[in-house]
Enzyme design. Structure first.
Site, PDB file in Angstrom:
ATOM      1  N   ASP A 180      -5.791 -16.788   5.662  1.00  0.00           N
ATOM      2  CA  ASP A 180      -5.838 -18.310   6.716  1.00  0.00           C
ATOM      3  C   ASP A 180      -6.544 -18.210   7.447  1.00  0.00           C
ATOM      4  O   ASP A 180      -6.819 -18.561   8.483  1.00  0.00           O
ATOM      5  CB  ASP A 180      -4.296 -18.514   6.535  1.00  0.00           C
ATOM      6  CG  ASP A 180      -3.734 -18.122   7.258  1.00  0.00           C
ATOM      7  OD1 ASP A 180      -4.297 -16.776   7.650  1.00  0.00           O
ATOM      8  OD2 ASP A 180      -2.766 -18.627   7.428  1.00  0.00           O
ATOM      9  N   HIS A 206      -6.090 -15.801  10.180  1.00  0.00           N
ATOM     10  CA  HIS A 206      -5.106 -14.557  11.339  1.00  0.00           C
ATOM     11  C   HIS A 206      -5.161 -13.336  11.257  1.00  0.00           C
ATOM     12  O   HIS A 206      -5.794 -12.309  10.631  1.00  0.00           O
ATOM     13  CB  HIS A 206      -3.896 -14.673  11.142  1.00  0.00           C
ATOM     14  CG  HIS A 206      -3.214 -14.038  10.183  1.00  0.00           C
ATOM     15  ND1 HIS A 206      -2.391 -14.622   9.329  1.00  0.00           N
ATOM     16  CD2 HIS A 206      -2.878 -12.880   9.162  1.00  0.00           C
ATOM     17  CE1 HIS A 206      -1.412 -13.410   7.957  1.00  0.00           C
ATOM     18  NE2 HIS A 206      -2.359 -12.711   8.959  1.00  0.00           N
ATOM     19  N   ASP A 249       1.937  -6.407  15.180  1.00  0.00           N
ATOM     20  CA  ASP A 249       3.012  -7.246  15.467  1.00  0.00           C
ATOM     21  C   ASP A 249       3.752  -6.118  14.574  1.00  0.00           C
ATOM     22  O   ASP A 249       4.342  -5.482  14.360  1.00  0.00           O
ATOM     23  CB  ASP A 249       2.319  -8.143  14.148  1.00  0.00           C
ATOM     24  CG  ASP A 249       1.305  -8.367  13.705  1.00  0.00           C
ATOM     25  OD1 ASP A 249       1.472  -6.647  12.406  1.00  0.00           O
ATOM     26  OD2 ASP A 249       0.731  -8.532  12.635  1.00  0.00           O
ATOM     27  N   GLU A 253      -1.706 -17.301  13.443  1.00  0.00           N
ATOM     28  CA  GLU A 253      -1.643 -18.406  12.374  1.00  0.00           C
ATOM     29  C   GLU A 253      -2.136 -19.221  12.571  1.00  0.00           C
ATOM     30  O   GLU A 253      -2.562 -19.742  14.420  1.00  0.00           O
ATOM     31  CB  GLU A 253      -0.449 -18.764  12.266  1.00  0.00           C
ATOM     32  CG  GLU A 253       0.735 -17.680  11.181  1.00  0.00           C
ATOM     33  CD  GLU A 253       0.193 -17.632   9.688  1.00  0.00           C
ATOM     34  OE1 GLU A 253      -0.559 -17.046   9.752  1.00  0.00           O
ATOM     35  OE2 GLU A 253       1.669 -17.497   9.336  1.00  0.00           O
TER      36      GLU A 253
HETATM   37  C1  GLP Z   1      -0.320  -9.406   7.787  1.00  0.00           C
HETATM   38  C2  GLP Z   1      -0.764  -8.365   9.213  1.00  0.00           C
HETATM   39  C3  GLP Z   1      -2.363  -8.764   9.847  1.00  0.00           C
HETATM   40  C4  GLP Z   1      -2.782  -7.774   8.361  1.00  0.00           C
HETATM   41  C5  GLP Z   1      -2.607  -8.930   7.085  1.00  0.00           C
HETATM   42  C6  GLP Z   1      -3.742  -8.781   5.969  1.00  0.00           C
HETATM   43  O1  GLP Z   1      -0.202 -10.875   7.740  1.00  0.00           O
HETATM   44  N1  GLP Z   1       0.136  -9.204   9.451  1.00  0.00           N
HETATM   45  O2  GLP Z   1      -2.687  -7.758  10.520  1.00  0.00           O
HETATM   46  O3  GLP Z   1      -3.911  -8.125   8.633  1.00  0.00           O
HETATM   47  O4  GLP Z   1      -1.596  -9.187   6.658  1.00  0.00           O
HETATM   48  O5  GLP Z   1      -3.320  -7.984   4.746  1.00  0.00           O
HETATM   49  P1  GLP Z   1      -4.190  -7.420   4.135  1.00  0.00           P
HETATM   50  O6  GLP Z   1      -4.920  -6.376   4.396  1.00  0.00           O
HETATM   51  O7  GLP Z   1      -2.550  -6.866   2.977  1.00  0.00           O
HETATM   52  O8  GLP Z   1      -4.197  -8.245   3.336  1.00  0.00           O
END
Ligand code: GLP
Length: 264
Positions: A136, A138, A67, A143
């Site tokens: 959440d 995702h 993404d 989402e």
């Molecule tokens: C963002 C990314 C996800 C990732 C998430 C969790 O939203 N788009 O791909 O898994 O963050 O991030 P973290 O690893 O910092 O908790």
């Protein structure tokens, strides 16, 4: 789903790196799906170490990121393009032309998303997709409410995600983009293997929902239960609310013994 529980973040990262490295050694032209967020940073440092110290070659590897924020150019400090260069690409020998991220500056988003899917297909599909999990539930930026058959597309970010990601931005959450281009859940499920990483107590609840709860578009990571080859690597804290935690540990130990020694 195969669930591996490691002691802490460092052990989770090393275990994930060992899996990625073994797959690259097995198939040097691996198509590697990559994720951003805090969670995979340890994995990326381990891969950099293996590239430098152990000759793990990325020269034939192709990468596709999950993404990118919509509206941020790749030079922007908070763009995922910048994140990936800083934490991985600038330090390994992957050719620039083999790196793919969604382009957050395109005007015709729908045409771009179709083209991104086509590029993945033309590369032969993703062999191994690295995934984190949002608070959440995702994966990518899919989402709650995203179709479990969704494809690469423009999405609006949830308020929780905007808040969570505000920590990466200098000012307040006003600066966090409100939209992103993400691979869809359906796109992710086409990867031959998925590697889900999660660390820390704040992920424990959502990890339990994703692994042991019902498959639902309200927790898009739960769609991985439908995938034939998903490996979840968790640290103790992220695994702390799994009901079958001891069973996963037992099963890993037994399978390791059987693989090493045969059925006798
Ligand atoms: C963002 C990314 C996800 C990732 C998430 C969790 O939203 N788009 O791909 O898994 O963050 O991030 P973290 O690893 O910092 O908790």
């Amino acid at each position: 789903m195969r669930v591996i529980i490691e002691e802490d973040y460092g052990a989770m990262s090393r275990r994930a790196a060992a899996i990625v490295a073994a797959m690259i050694r097995d198939k040097p032209a691996l198509v590697l799906g990559l994720a951003t967020g805090g969670t995979p940073i340890g994995l990326y440092s381990e891969l950099i170490h293996r590239n430098r110290e152990e000759g793990l070659a990325f020269s034939r590897v192709t990468t596709f990121n999950l993404d990118e924020y919509y509206g941020l150019p790749p030079q922007h400090e908070q763009s995922y393009g910048h994140f990936m260069r800083k934490h991985l690409f600038d330090h390994i020998n992957v050719p620039e032309g083999n790196i793919h991220l969604p382009d957050g500056t395109v005007v015709d988003v729908d045409a771009f998303c179709r083209q991104y899917e086509r590029m993945i297909d033309e590369a032969g599909g993703v062999d191994l997709q690295v995934l984190g999990i949002g608070a959440d539930g995702h994966i990518g930026f899919n989402e709650p409410g995203s179709s479990l058959a969704s494809r690469t597309r423009l999405v609006a970010l949830g308020t929780r995600t905007i808040k969570d990601n505000a920590r990466f931005f200098q000012s307040n959450d006003q600066a966090v983009p409100r939209a992103a281009i993400t691979m869809g859940v359906g796109t992710i499920l086409e990867a031959r293997t998925c590697l889900l990483l999660a660390s820390g107590t704040n992920k424990a609840g959502v990890v339990a929902q994703a692994i042991e709860g019902p498959i639902t578009s309200q927790v898009t990571a739960s769609a991985l239960q439908l995938h034939p080859h998903t490996i979840a690597i968790l640290d103790q804290r992220a695994a702390s609310l799994l009901r079958r935690k001891d069973e996963y540990v037992r099963s890993e130990t037994l399978l390791r013994e059987l693989r090493a020694g045969g059925p006798g």
